[in-house]
Write a protein that holds these residues in place. Structure first.
Motif, PDB file in Angstrom:
ATOM      1  N   PRO A   1       3.646  -6.068  10.712  1.00 55.80           N
ATOM      2  CA  PRO A   1       2.926  -5.083  11.528  1.00 55.80           C
ATOM      3  C   PRO A   1       2.664  -5.552  12.958  1.00 55.80           C
ATOM      4  CG  PRO A   1       2.043  -5.075   9.327  1.00 55.80           C
ATOM      5  CD  PRO A   1       3.058  -6.187   9.370  1.00 55.80           C
ATOM      6  N   ALA A   2       2.375  -6.847  13.149  1.00 58.74           N
ATOM      7  CA  ALA A   2       2.057  -7.332  14.502  1.00 58.74           C
ATOM      8  C   ALA A   2       3.214  -7.140  15.478  1.00 58.74           C
ATOM      9  CB  ALA A   2       1.667  -8.808  14.441  1.00 58.74           C
ATOM     10  N   GLN A   3       4.434  -7.000  14.951  1.00 59.82           N
ATOM     11  CA  GLN A   3       5.603  -6.823  15.824  1.00 59.82           C
ATOM     12  C   GLN A   3       5.843  -5.356  16.191  1.00 59.82           C
ATOM     13  OE1 GLN A   3       7.768  -9.209  12.657  1.00 59.82           O
ATOM     14  NE2 GLN A   3       9.010  -9.708  14.465  1.00 59.82           N
ATOM     15  N   LEU A   4       5.038  -4.466  15.648  1.00 62.73           N
ATOM     16  CA  LEU A   4       5.283  -3.033  15.838  1.00 62.73           C
ATOM     17  C   LEU A   4       4.316  -2.419  16.840  1.00 62.73           C
ATOM     18  CD1 LEU A   4       5.584  -1.963  12.077  1.00 62.73           C
ATOM     19  CD2 LEU A   4       7.429  -2.668  13.618  1.00 62.73           C
TER      20      LEU A   4
ATOM     21  N   PHE B   1      -1.339  -3.995   5.681  1.00 63.53           N
ATOM     22  CA  PHE B   1      -1.531  -5.408   5.323  1.00 63.53           C
ATOM     23  C   PHE B   1      -0.734  -6.233   6.325  1.00 63.53           C
ATOM     24  CE2 PHE B   1      -1.553  -3.067   1.213  1.00 63.53           C
ATOM     25  CZ  PHE B   1      -2.901  -3.208   0.937  1.00 63.53           C
ATOM     26  N   ASN B   2      -1.428  -6.976   7.179  1.00 68.15           N
ATOM     27  CA  ASN B   2      -0.748  -7.648   8.288  1.00 68.15           C
ATOM     28  C   ASN B   2       0.120  -8.830   7.867  1.00 68.15           C
ATOM     29  OD1 ASN B   2      -1.552  -5.964  10.416  1.00 68.15           O
ATOM     30  ND2 ASN B   2      -3.599  -6.865  10.342  1.00 68.15           N
ATOM     31  N   ASN B   3      -0.152  -9.370   6.688  1.00 66.48           N
ATOM     32  CA  ASN B   3       0.637 -10.517   6.216  1.00 66.48           C
ATOM     33  C   ASN B   3       1.901 -10.089   5.470  1.00 66.48           C
ATOM     34  OD1 ASN B   3      -1.108  -9.451   4.268  1.00 66.48           O
ATOM     35  ND2 ASN B   3      -0.982 -11.321   3.038  1.00 66.48           N
TER      36      ASN B   3
ATOM     37  N   THR C   1       5.480  -7.612   5.113  1.00 64.67           N
ATOM     38  CA  THR C   1       6.470  -6.887   5.926  1.00 64.67           C
ATOM     39  C   THR C   1       6.269  -5.376   5.755  1.00 64.67           C
ATOM     40  OG1 THR C   1       8.092  -6.712   4.150  1.00 64.67           O
ATOM     41  CG2 THR C   1       8.197  -8.711   5.521  1.00 64.67           C
ATOM     42  N   VAL C   2       6.970  -4.651   6.606  1.00 66.95           N
ATOM     43  CA  VAL C   2       6.956  -3.189   6.512  1.00 66.95           C
ATOM     44  C   VAL C   2       7.345  -2.752   5.097  1.00 66.95           C
ATOM     45  CG1 VAL C   2       8.273  -1.158   7.276  1.00 66.95           C
ATOM     46  CG2 VAL C   2       7.314  -2.754   8.973  1.00 66.95           C
ATOM     47  N   LEU C   3       8.448  -3.283   4.607  1.00 66.36           N
ATOM     48  CA  LEU C   3       8.919  -2.885   3.272  1.00 66.36           C
ATOM     49  C   LEU C   3       7.880  -3.231   2.200  1.00 66.36           C
ATOM     50  CD1 LEU C   3      11.185  -1.725   1.508  1.00 66.36           C
ATOM     51  CD2 LEU C   3      12.163  -4.038   1.380  1.00 66.36           C
ATOM     52  N   GLN C   4       7.323  -4.444   2.280  1.00 64.90           N
ATOM     53  CA  GLN C   4       6.327  -4.850   1.288  1.00 64.90           C
ATOM     54  C   GLN C   4       5.075  -3.962   1.352  1.00 64.90           C
ATOM     55  OE1 GLN C   4       6.049  -8.875   2.627  1.00 64.90           O
ATOM     56  NE2 GLN C   4       7.384  -9.687   0.997  1.00 64.90           N
ATOM     57  N   ASN C   5       4.706  -3.557   2.564  1.00 59.84           N
ATOM     58  CA  ASN C   5       3.546  -2.673   2.708  1.00 59.84           C
ATOM     59  C   ASN C   5       3.737  -1.373   1.934  1.00 59.84           C
ATOM     60  OD1 ASN C   5       1.032  -2.975   4.566  1.00 59.84           O
ATOM     61  ND2 ASN C   5       2.623  -4.231   5.536  1.00 59.84           N
ATOM     62  N   VAL C   6       4.959  -0.869   1.950  1.00 61.04           N
ATOM     63  CA  VAL C   6       5.204   0.418   1.294  1.00 61.04           C
ATOM     64  C   VAL C   6       5.479   0.230  -0.199  1.00 61.04           C
ATOM     65  CG1 VAL C   6       6.575   2.553   1.395  1.00 61.04           C
ATOM     66  CG2 VAL C   6       6.060   1.313   3.503  1.00 61.04           C
ATOM     67  N   MET C   7       6.008  -0.940  -0.569  1.00 59.49           N
ATOM     68  CA  MET C   7       6.305  -1.203  -1.994  1.00 59.49           C
ATOM     69  C   MET C   7       5.064  -1.569  -2.803  1.00 59.49           C
ATOM     70  SD  MET C   7       9.774  -3.536  -1.909  1.00 59.49           S
ATOM     71  CE  MET C   7       9.650  -3.933  -3.669  1.00 59.49           C
ATOM     72  N   THR C   8       4.218  -2.436  -2.237  1.00 57.78           N
ATOM     73  CA  THR C   8       3.168  -3.085  -3.028  1.00 57.78           C
ATOM     74  C   THR C   8       2.207  -2.118  -3.731  1.00 57.78           C
ATOM     75  OG1 THR C   8       3.351  -5.007  -1.622  1.00 57.78           O
ATOM     76  CG2 THR C   8       1.333  -4.829  -2.914  1.00 57.78           C
ATOM     77  N   PRO C   9       1.676  -1.111  -3.003  1.00 52.92           N
ATOM     78  CA  PRO C   9       0.751  -0.208  -3.717  1.00 52.92           C
ATOM     79  C   PRO C   9       1.426   0.543  -4.862  1.00 52.92           C
ATOM     80  CG  PRO C   9       0.612   0.090  -1.329  1.00 52.92           C
ATOM     81  CD  PRO C   9       1.799  -0.771  -1.584  1.00 52.92           C
ATOM     82  N   GLN C  10       2.698   0.851  -4.708  1.00 52.55           N
ATOM     83  CA  GLN C  10       3.412   1.530  -5.805  1.00 52.55           C
ATOM     84  C   GLN C  10       3.467   0.635  -7.032  1.00 52.55           C
ATOM     85  OE1 GLN C  10       7.240   3.455  -4.865  1.00 52.55           O
ATOM     86  NE2 GLN C  10       7.053   2.506  -2.859  1.00 52.55           N
ATOM     87  N   GLN C  11       3.618  -0.667  -6.789  1.00 48.74           N
ATOM     88  CA  GLN C  11       3.728  -1.593  -7.918  1.00 48.74           C
ATOM     89  C   GLN C  11       2.370  -1.857  -8.555  1.00 48.74           C
ATOM     90  OE1 GLN C  11       6.161  -4.249  -5.148  1.00 48.74           O
ATOM     91  NE2 GLN C  11       7.027  -4.793  -7.133  1.00 48.74           N
ATOM     92  N   THR C  12       1.344  -2.084  -7.707  1.00 48.90           N
ATOM     93  CA  THR C  12       0.044  -2.453  -8.276  1.00 48.90           C
ATOM     94  C   THR C  12      -0.685  -1.247  -8.865  1.00 48.90           C
ATOM     95  OG1 THR C  12      -0.934  -2.265  -6.076  1.00 48.90           O
ATOM     96  CG2 THR C  12      -0.279  -4.451  -6.776  1.00 48.90           C
TER      97      THR C  12
END
Ligand SMILES: Nc1ncnc2c1ncn2[C@@H]1O[C@H](COP(=O)(O)OP(=O)(O)O)[C@@H](O)[C@H]1O
Ligand SMILES: [Mg+2]
Length: 247
Positions: free
Chosen positions: A138-141, A93-95, A97-108
């Motif tokens: 992600p765009a910074q990586l 998910f480009n919008n 952060t790295v942390l949010q990318n890994v957290m969000t699916p676990q939460q939803t």
């Protein structure tokens, strides 16, 4: 084979008149690492996409712990949480952060609370060497960094099986090893992995079994030693000769 986690039975997939998969049969044991190799267009991605039902098989069956994933009453959301996929193109998910990318699916999907999801995410990002980038977008990586985040995100769901579709094919050569090392480390954790790859050294060194696909069928499969050192089929020999010469 002890405790097959996935069984593919007479699987067939056609797109219009084009038969892309013809009578695929194989079983994967829990904890096994299987590499799938074969030339472009042989049906490798279609096979993975049928395994997690991004595509619907035309015929045949796929069993997960002995139950058909095509059955009407099969719990598909639960299955998708247990069988993760890592794509060539990362699909972050480009919008976020790295942390949010890994957290969000676990939460939803798994309904973990934020603290729990964050602790798990940080632990996995650490394991793939991405802890310094938790607040980056992600765009910074680089591609290799994005793919390691995508792997952490997939593993954060505590899957039983992870499918990888050419996870290093979109990467600059110098990024490939970091991703392969993360995958090799994962393979030691007992996770069941099915990896479509052109990285023959990975297939040889990390897999328990290698499957060679050609024109929609499994042309040959065996241990890495059998397949790479003693291929029985002419088409396997030709593929390997051409491939290993090119590398
Ligand atoms: N959605 C689709 N519609 C029509 N043809 C498809 C579709 N997906 C894949 N194919 C065809 O199936 C064949 C196998 O593709 P694919 O599974 O992507 O092979 P591989 O991953 O081994 O390169 C190709 O000829 C491809 O054009
Ligand atoms: Mg493909």
């Amino acid at each position: 084979m002890t405790d097959p986690i996935i069984q593919i039975q007479n699987l067939k997939k056609t797109f219009g008149a084009h038969e892309v998969l013809s009578d695929i049969n194989f079983a994967v044991a829990a904890g096994e690492v299987v590499s799938i190799i074969g030339r472009s267009g042989s049906g490798k991605s279609t096979l993975l996409r049928n395994l997690n039902l991004l595509e619907t098989p035309t015929d045949g069956d796929i069993l997960f712990h002995g139950a058909s994933i095509l059955a009407r009453d099969f719990d598909l959301p639960q299955y998708r949480a247990k069988v993760g996929m890592v794509f060539q193109s990362f699909n972050l998910f480009n919008n976020l952060t790295v942390l949010q990318n890994v957290m969000t699916p676990q939460q939803t999907v798994l309904h973990r609370d934020a603290a729990q999801a964050k602790a798990h995410a940080l632990d996995l990002l650490q394991q793939v060497g991405m802890a310094p980038y938790v607040n980056a977008k992600p765009a910074q990586l680089s591609g290799g960094q994005k793919q390691r985040v995508a792997i952490a995100r997939a593993v954060a769901m505590d899957p039983e099986v992870l499918l990888f579709d050419e996870p290093t094919s979109a990467l600059d050569p110098e990024m490939v090893d970091d991703v392969l090392n993360a995958m090799q480390q994962l393979a030691t954790t007992g996770l069941t992995m099915i990896v479509v790859t052109h990285e023959m050294a990975f297939a040889r060194d990390v897999s328990d079994r290698v499957v060679f696909m050609d024109q929609g069928v499994i042309a040959e499969s065996g241990t890495p030693e059998q397949l790479f050192d003693h291929p029985q089929e002419l088409r396997t020999q030709e593929f390997l000769k051409r491939y290993l010469n090119r590398a």
